[in-house]
Design a protein around this motif. Structure first.
Motif, PDB file in Angstrom:
ATOM      1  N   GLY A 150       0.809  -1.244  -0.088  1.00 60.99           N
ATOM      2  CA  GLY A 150       0.119  -0.166  -0.007  1.00 60.99           C
ATOM      3  C   GLY A 150       0.737   1.282   0.039  1.00 60.99           C
ATOM      4  N   ASN A 151       2.227   1.299  -0.044  1.00 60.12           N
ATOM      5  CA  ASN A 151       2.920   2.235  -0.189  1.00 60.12           C
ATOM      6  C   ASN A 151       2.677   2.947  -1.378  1.00 60.12           C
ATOM      7  OD1 ASN A 151       4.296   1.908   2.258  1.00 60.12           O
ATOM      8  ND2 ASN A 151       5.387   0.151   1.409  1.00 60.12           N
ATOM      9  N   LYS A 152       2.674   4.086  -1.579  1.00 59.17           N
ATOM     10  CA  LYS A 152       2.710   4.976  -2.816  1.00 59.17           C
ATOM     11  C   LYS A 152       3.707   6.247  -2.911  1.00 59.17           C
ATOM     12  CE  LYS A 152      -2.343   4.468  -2.300  1.00 59.17           C
ATOM     13  NZ  LYS A 152      -3.788   5.015  -2.713  1.00 59.17           N
ATOM     14  N   VAL A 153       3.866   6.114  -4.312  1.00 56.67           N
ATOM     15  CA  VAL A 153       4.725   7.219  -4.601  1.00 56.67           C
ATOM     16  C   VAL A 153       4.166   8.038  -5.891  1.00 56.67           C
ATOM     17  CG1 VAL A 153       6.282   5.938  -6.119  1.00 56.67           C
ATOM     18  CG2 VAL A 153       7.124   7.971  -5.399  1.00 56.67           C
ATOM     19  N   GLN A 154       4.224   9.230  -6.303  1.00 55.64           N
ATOM     20  CA  GLN A 154       3.566   9.981  -7.175  1.00 55.64           C
ATOM     21  C   GLN A 154       4.823  10.452  -8.213  1.00 55.64           C
ATOM     22  OE1 GLN A 154       0.432  12.691  -6.514  1.00 55.64           O
ATOM     23  NE2 GLN A 154       1.293  14.103  -8.166  1.00 55.64           N
ATOM     24  N   THR A 155       4.584  10.232  -9.329  1.00 57.35           N
ATOM     25  CA  THR A 155       5.563  10.781 -10.121  1.00 57.35           C
ATOM     26  C   THR A 155       5.370  12.448 -10.419  1.00 57.35           C
ATOM     27  OG1 THR A 155       4.115  10.646 -12.430  1.00 57.35           O
ATOM     28  CG2 THR A 155       5.655   8.654 -11.705  1.00 57.35           C
ATOM     29  N   ASN A 156       6.427  12.987 -11.307  1.00 56.80           N
ATOM     30  CA  ASN A 156       6.422  14.473 -11.316  1.00 56.80           C
ATOM     31  C   ASN A 156       5.264  14.450 -12.393  1.00 56.80           C
ATOM     32  OD1 ASN A 156       8.521  15.054  -9.845  1.00 56.80           O
ATOM     33  ND2 ASN A 156      10.001  14.871 -11.413  1.00 56.80           N
ATOM     34  N   THR A 157       4.488  15.566 -12.586  1.00 58.96           N
ATOM     35  CA  THR A 157       3.630  15.993 -13.770  1.00 58.96           C
ATOM     36  C   THR A 157       4.211  16.592 -15.016  1.00 58.96           C
ATOM     37  OG1 THR A 157       1.892  16.564 -11.714  1.00 58.96           O
ATOM     38  CG2 THR A 157       1.706  17.454 -14.116  1.00 58.96           C
ATOM     39  N   VAL A 158       3.784  15.835 -16.028  1.00 58.80           N
ATOM     40  CA  VAL A 158       4.372  16.291 -17.245  1.00 58.80           C
ATOM     41  C   VAL A 158       3.195  16.855 -17.998  1.00 58.80           C
ATOM     42  CG1 VAL A 158       6.148  14.599 -17.194  1.00 58.80           C
ATOM     43  CG2 VAL A 158       3.959  14.129 -18.584  1.00 58.80           C
ATOM     44  N   THR A 159       3.797  17.979 -18.924  1.00 60.22           N
ATOM     45  CA  THR A 159       2.663  18.737 -19.728  1.00 60.22           C
ATOM     46  C   THR A 159       3.055  18.099 -21.078  1.00 60.22           C
ATOM     47  OG1 THR A 159       2.513  20.279 -18.212  1.00 60.22           O
ATOM     48  CG2 THR A 159       1.940  20.879 -20.417  1.00 60.22           C
ATOM     49  N   VAL A 160       1.794  17.666 -21.957  1.00 62.91           N
ATOM     50  CA  VAL A 160       2.032  17.526 -23.159  1.00 62.91           C
ATOM     51  C   VAL A 160       2.230  18.506 -24.188  1.00 62.91           C
ATOM     52  CG1 VAL A 160       0.830  16.307 -25.239  1.00 62.91           C
ATOM     53  CG2 VAL A 160       0.878  15.444 -22.744  1.00 62.91           C
ATOM     54  N   GLY A 161       2.959  18.613 -25.106  1.00 62.80           N
ATOM     55  CA  GLY A 161       3.322  19.901 -25.910  1.00 62.80           C
ATOM     56  C   GLY A 161       3.017  19.368 -27.470  1.00 62.80           C
ATOM     57  N   VAL A 162       2.049  19.822 -28.167  1.00 63.52           N
ATOM     58  CA  VAL A 162       1.783  19.495 -29.445  1.00 63.52           C
ATOM     59  C   VAL A 162       2.109  20.397 -30.340  1.00 63.52           C
ATOM     60  CG1 VAL A 162       0.153  18.394 -31.160  1.00 63.52           C
ATOM     61  CG2 VAL A 162       0.308  17.638 -28.612  1.00 63.52           C
ATOM     62  N   LYS A 163       2.876  20.235 -31.609  1.00 62.12           N
ATOM     63  CA  LYS A 163       3.071  21.528 -32.397  1.00 62.12           C
ATOM     64  C   LYS A 163       2.205  21.141 -33.622  1.00 62.12           C
ATOM     65  CE  LYS A 163       7.881  22.646 -31.056  1.00 62.12           C
ATOM     66  NZ  LYS A 163       9.011  22.889 -31.591  1.00 62.12           N
ATOM     67  N   ALA A 164       1.636  21.992 -34.294  1.00 72.57           N
ATOM     68  CA  ALA A 164       0.648  21.878 -35.404  1.00 72.57           C
ATOM     69  C   ALA A 164       1.632  21.941 -36.510  1.00 72.57           C
ATOM     70  CB  ALA A 164      -0.268  23.033 -35.448  1.00 72.57           C
ATOM     71  N   LYS A 165       1.197  20.953 -37.408  1.00 76.87           N
ATOM     72  CA  LYS A 165       2.101  20.919 -38.396  1.00 76.87           C
ATOM     73  C   LYS A 165       1.748  22.176 -39.466  1.00 76.87           C
ATOM     74  CE  LYS A 165       2.608  17.499 -42.556  1.00 76.87           C
ATOM     75  NZ  LYS A 165       2.370  16.438 -43.224  1.00 76.87           N
ATOM     76  N   ILE A 166       2.912  22.403 -40.040  1.00 73.46           N
ATOM     77  CA  ILE A 166       2.928  23.670 -40.774  1.00 73.46           C
ATOM     78  C   ILE A 166       3.096  23.622 -42.335  1.00 73.46           C
ATOM     79  CG2 ILE A 166       3.799  26.097 -41.238  1.00 73.46           C
ATOM     80  CD1 ILE A 166       4.881  26.159 -38.344  1.00 73.46           C
ATOM     81  N   ASP A 167       2.280  23.989 -43.232  1.00 72.26           N
ATOM     82  CA  ASP A 167       2.294  23.820 -44.587  1.00 72.26           C
ATOM     83  C   ASP A 167       3.586  24.554 -45.032  1.00 72.26           C
ATOM     84  OD1 ASP A 167       2.233  22.954 -47.300  1.00 72.26           O
ATOM     85  OD2 ASP A 167       0.202  23.908 -47.821  1.00 72.26           O
ATOM     86  N   THR A 168       4.553  23.865 -45.565  1.00 72.91           N
ATOM     87  CA  THR A 168       5.749  24.329 -46.061  1.00 72.91           C
ATOM     88  C   THR A 168       5.759  24.653 -47.745  1.00 72.91           C
ATOM     89  OG1 THR A 168       7.116  22.585 -45.674  1.00 72.91           O
ATOM     90  CG2 THR A 168       6.996  24.248 -43.912  1.00 72.91           C
ATOM     91  N   GLY A 169       4.746  24.451 -48.249  1.00 71.53           N
ATOM     92  CA  GLY A 169       4.680  24.412 -49.662  1.00 71.53           C
ATOM     93  C   GLY A 169       5.217  25.710 -50.318  1.00 71.53           C
ATOM     94  N   LYS A 170       5.700  25.552 -51.675  1.00 71.90           N
ATOM     95  CA  LYS A 170       6.478  26.709 -52.084  1.00 71.90           C
ATOM     96  C   LYS A 170       5.501  27.544 -53.047  1.00 71.90           C
ATOM     97  CE  LYS A 170      11.087  24.220 -52.322  1.00 71.90           C
ATOM     98  NZ  LYS A 170      12.065  23.732 -52.986  1.00 71.90           N
ATOM     99  N   PHE A 171       5.643  28.700 -53.153  1.00 70.48           N
ATOM    100  CA  PHE A 171       4.895  29.334 -54.166  1.00 70.48           C
ATOM    101  C   PHE A 171       5.905  29.873 -55.388  1.00 70.48           C
ATOM    102  CE2 PHE A 171       1.291  29.830 -51.466  1.00 70.48           C
ATOM    103  CZ  PHE A 171       1.575  29.771 -50.265  1.00 70.48           C
TER     104      PHE A 171
END
Length: 76
Positions: free
Chosen positions: A54-75
């Motif tokens: 019944g011993n418990k340990v809690q991990t650190n909290t992590v934050t998810v970071g998601v980068k949006a995909k950027i269209d790098t099409g050529k003009f």
């Protein structure tokens, strides 16, 4: 997470960006898996690991970071 011991139990918790309360995840393995999307950006996750006594340990909290995909099409 990486932990050592016999009969360890894992309980994951998450909070979506902007939420004030934590939710218990259905996932109970040593790894947490989600399908990534921009909806997950800013989500926080932590795990509580419990041993057979019944011993418990809690991990650190992590934050998810998601980068949006950027269209790098050529003009021309």
């Amino acid at each position: 997470v990486s932990a050592s011991g016999n009969t360890l139990k894992y309980q994951w918790y998450y909070r979506k960006s902007g939420a004030t309360t934590w939710s218990k995840s259905a996932q109970t393995a040593a790894t947490y898996s989600i399908k990534m999307s921009t909806d997950m950006d800013g989500m926080q996750i932590y795990c509580v690991i419990t041993d057979k006594y019944g011993n418990k340990v809690q991990t650190n909290t992590v934050t998810v970071g998601v980068k949006a995909k950027i269209d790098t099409g050529k003009f021309l």
